[in-house]
Design an enzyme around this catalytic site. Structure first.
Site, PDB file in Angstrom:
ATOM      1  CG  ASP A  80       1.779   6.392   0.199  1.00 16.52           C
ATOM      2  OD1 ASP A  80       1.520   6.088  -1.082  1.00 16.52           O
ATOM      3  OD2 ASP A  80       1.846   7.212   0.654  1.00 16.52           O
ATOM      4  CB  CYS A 121      -5.063   5.746  -0.990  1.00 20.43           C
ATOM      5  SG  CYS A 121      -5.863   4.354  -0.141  1.00 20.43           S
ATOM      6  CG  ASP A 122      -1.566   7.692   1.758  1.00 29.20           C
ATOM      7  OD1 ASP A 122      -2.555   7.171   1.967  1.00 29.20           O
ATOM      8  OD2 ASP A 122      -0.490   7.628   2.469  1.00 29.20           O
ATOM      9  CE  LYS A 123       2.171  10.723  -0.687  1.00 29.62           C
ATOM     10  NZ  LYS A 123       1.589   9.425   0.116  1.00 29.62           N
ATOM     11  CB  CYS A 194      -5.045   2.192   6.256  1.00 24.94           C
ATOM     12  SG  CYS A 194      -4.302   1.192   5.216  1.00 24.94           S
ATOM     13  CD  GLU A 447       4.103   7.903   3.901  1.00 24.13           C
ATOM     14  OE1 GLU A 447       3.101   8.694   3.260  1.00 24.13           O
ATOM     15  OE2 GLU A 447       3.930   6.516   3.964  1.00 24.13           O
ATOM     16  CB  SER A 473       3.241   6.343   7.340  1.00 20.71           C
ATOM     17  OG  SER A 473       1.995   5.960   7.279  1.00 20.71           O
TER      18      SER A 473
END
Length: 560
Positions: A80, A121-123, A194, A447, A473
């Site tokens: 992202d 990570c995110d998704k 992150c 985002e 985000s």
């Protein structure tokens, strides 16, 4: 076993021949063992995933030692941060559905008996979980772990969000390009997700509360040797889960969802966690209404403030202070908040998992008697601007902006908003409105880290709010209200707002309104031209036709 479909009987000789050719099946005895998919998401484009190849190797060894036959396969992934601020961000949320479909496809096509999922990570984490719930084969999750926070030569602690915000500071002349370069060099010091309580780490922490991961999953650093041991232990659990037929829909119940949301509220997780957890609930066929979050928030103290809500604490500090188990142990003191009898993949209940946990640093994890706030760090706002709700990370909003009224500064896309903020069109007191960036309108609900970071970087964080039918985000901070539903593309009231209209955001009252009567909103919407999709071919065009609203998790329609 499910895998008997592809390995038992004389008529399956061709299947066995192909399986032998993979090199994963080395003896006839292997055909009597459970076939376990190692669902990895290694790729070299995402710093949180660049090290996952080694974790996959460890997981495969552990599965073999436990008596299974491992087969590693990969999913795609999107960073992202790298996709931020350009057309690539439209693919981020949409990638979640591709990942879920990929997991379903591989598991069903090859009749796997169980899964070890290695996201980070995110998704990727919610996508894998959605796929696992869809197939309902036994599964255990173990993430790649968080990145260590960075440090400048002067000793200042920095992270990715520091770099984004430094861009805004550089644009105003507050810092030089050389100083920006220093932050750039130090912000991301190595592999891992992150380092703040951004979306990736939020989801990996929630995996512990949901019961899908072992204690430590959300906070042990990627570079910590304990991460390798955690992978080994997690992968070693899958054979027992397969033999006992412990399926993910037995783990993911309504009460485990409430446990996860309570943790989310207590640590001020990313607003994206709401979107993803609603989607996960949908796959498990659990009813969970958007509005229930406010009821839960009212009794959940906010006890752990992590970047971006503060610059002083990062995920490594949470780990040092006792980790997610310590937060859950502290929350268990609030009567009726957690269901400690919820089952987990450890074979123990949630209560048994956290029984020995203790808070080791009260500056990082506060007591429930002395929280940052008596209510949780996330909220759902309603009003004539968001009849179906909108989401705000209250834990990252300054006290000065908990109530704000100001004139709208309307932009029909993120790029125009960024330009307006950077060139000074946005003034103190304004409410920036970014619309046509929802699940359908974006498409992909991009985002808004670049505009929120620009607002902070230009010194407007305590005087400018931002609302959008897009999302934020996990690193965004300030008065940022996202997921406005219905979105502009579906002709929600946000489509009727014009520059200069007065907007009131009242977070304590869980309210967001525009000073327009219902008739004016109706007339303005009726006068709008038909919405034209921005992208007319390829995956995003198909996605835009099928995606549903943010208040239901932005899942794809399944009623045709």
């Amino acid at each position: 076993m499910r895998s008997d479909t592809i390995k038992k009987g004389f008529e399956k000789a061709p299947h066995r021949s192909l399986l032998k050719a993979t090199g994963c099946v080395s003896t006839r005895d292997d055909f009597s063992k459970p076939f376990i998919g190692i669902c990895n998401s290694f790729n070299e484009l995402i710093p949180g995933h660049a090290h996952l190849q080694e974790l996959g190797r460890i997981a495969k060894e552990a599965v073999r030692e436990a008596g299974g036959v491992p087969f590693e396969f990969n999913t795609i992934g999107v960073c992202d941060g790298i996709a931020m601020g350009h057309v690539g961000m439209r693919y981020s949320l949409a990638s979640r559905e591709l990942i879920a479909d990929s997991v379903e496809t591989v598991v069903e096509a090859h009749r796997l008996d169980g899964l070890v999922c290695i996201p980070n990570c995110d998704k990727i984490t919610p996508g894998m979980m959605m796929g696992a719930l869809r197939t309902n084969v036994p599964v255990v999750f173990v993430s790649g772990g968080p990145m260590k926070a960075g440090h400048t030569p002067s000793g200042k602690t920095v992270d990715l969000i520091s770099v984004f915000e430094a861009v805004g500071k550089c644009s105003t002349g507050e810092i030089t390009e050389d100083e920006l370069q220093t932050v750039e060099e130090c912000g991301c010091p190595g592999c891992g997700s992150c380092s703040g309580m951004f979306t990736a780490n939020s989801m990996n922490c929630l995996c512990e509360a949901l019961g899908f991961a072992l204690p430590g999953n959300g906070t042990i650093l990627a570079a910590d040797p304990r991460r390798n041991e955690l992978v080994k232990a997690a992968a070693g659990r899958i054979i027992d889960l397969v033999k006992k037929e412990v399926r993910p829909r037995q783990i993911l119940t309504r009460t485990s969802m409430l446990n996860a949301f309570a943790l989310d509220l207590a640590m001020g997780g990313s607003t994206n966690t709401i979107l993803h957890t609603l989607a996960i609930a949908s796959e498990a066929e659990l009813d969970f209404d958007f509005s229930e979050l406010n009821d839960l928030s009212a009794k959940t103290p906010y006890i752990c403030k992590v970047s971006p809500a503060t610059t002083e604490v990062h995920i490594e500090d949470v780990d040092r202070a006792g980790g997610i188990s310590a937060i859950l142990k502290e929350l268990s003191k609030v009567e009726g908040l957690l269901d400690l009898s919820a089952p987990t993949v450890t074979g123990k209940t949630l209560g048994e998992n956290i029984a020995s946990a203790e808070v080791l640093d009260r500056t990082v994890i506060r007591s429930v008697e002395e929280p940052y706030s008596t209510t949780g760090g996330l909220a759902v706002l309603y009003g004539n601007l968001a009849p179906n709700g909108a989401v705000v990370k209250t834990g990252a909003v300054s006290p000065a902006m908990m109530k704000h009224t100001g004139p709208a500064k309307v932009y029909d896309c993120q790029d125009d908003a960024i330009a307006g903020i950077m060139n000074g069109d946005v003034k103190s007191g304004d409410v920036v409105v970014i619309r046509y960036e929802g699940p359908r309108g974006g498409p992909g609900m991009p985002e808004m880290l670049s505009p929120t970071s620009a607002i902070i970087g230009r010194g407007l964080g305590d005087s400018v709010a931002l609302i959008t039918d897009g999302r934020f985000s996990g690193g965004s901070r300030g008065a940022c209200v996202g997921h406005v539903s219905p979105e502009a593309a579906d002709r929600g009231p946000i489509a009727a707002v014009q520059t200069g209209d007065m907007i009131t955001i009242d977070i304590p009252a869980r309210s967001m309104t525009v000073a327009l009567d219902d008739e004016t909103i109706r007339q303005r919407i009726e006068a709008l031209p038909k919405f034209e999709p921005k992208i007319k071919k390829g995956y995003l065009a198909r996605y835009a036709r099928m995606v549903t609203s943010a208040n239901t998790g932005a899942v794809l329609k399944n009623d045709f």
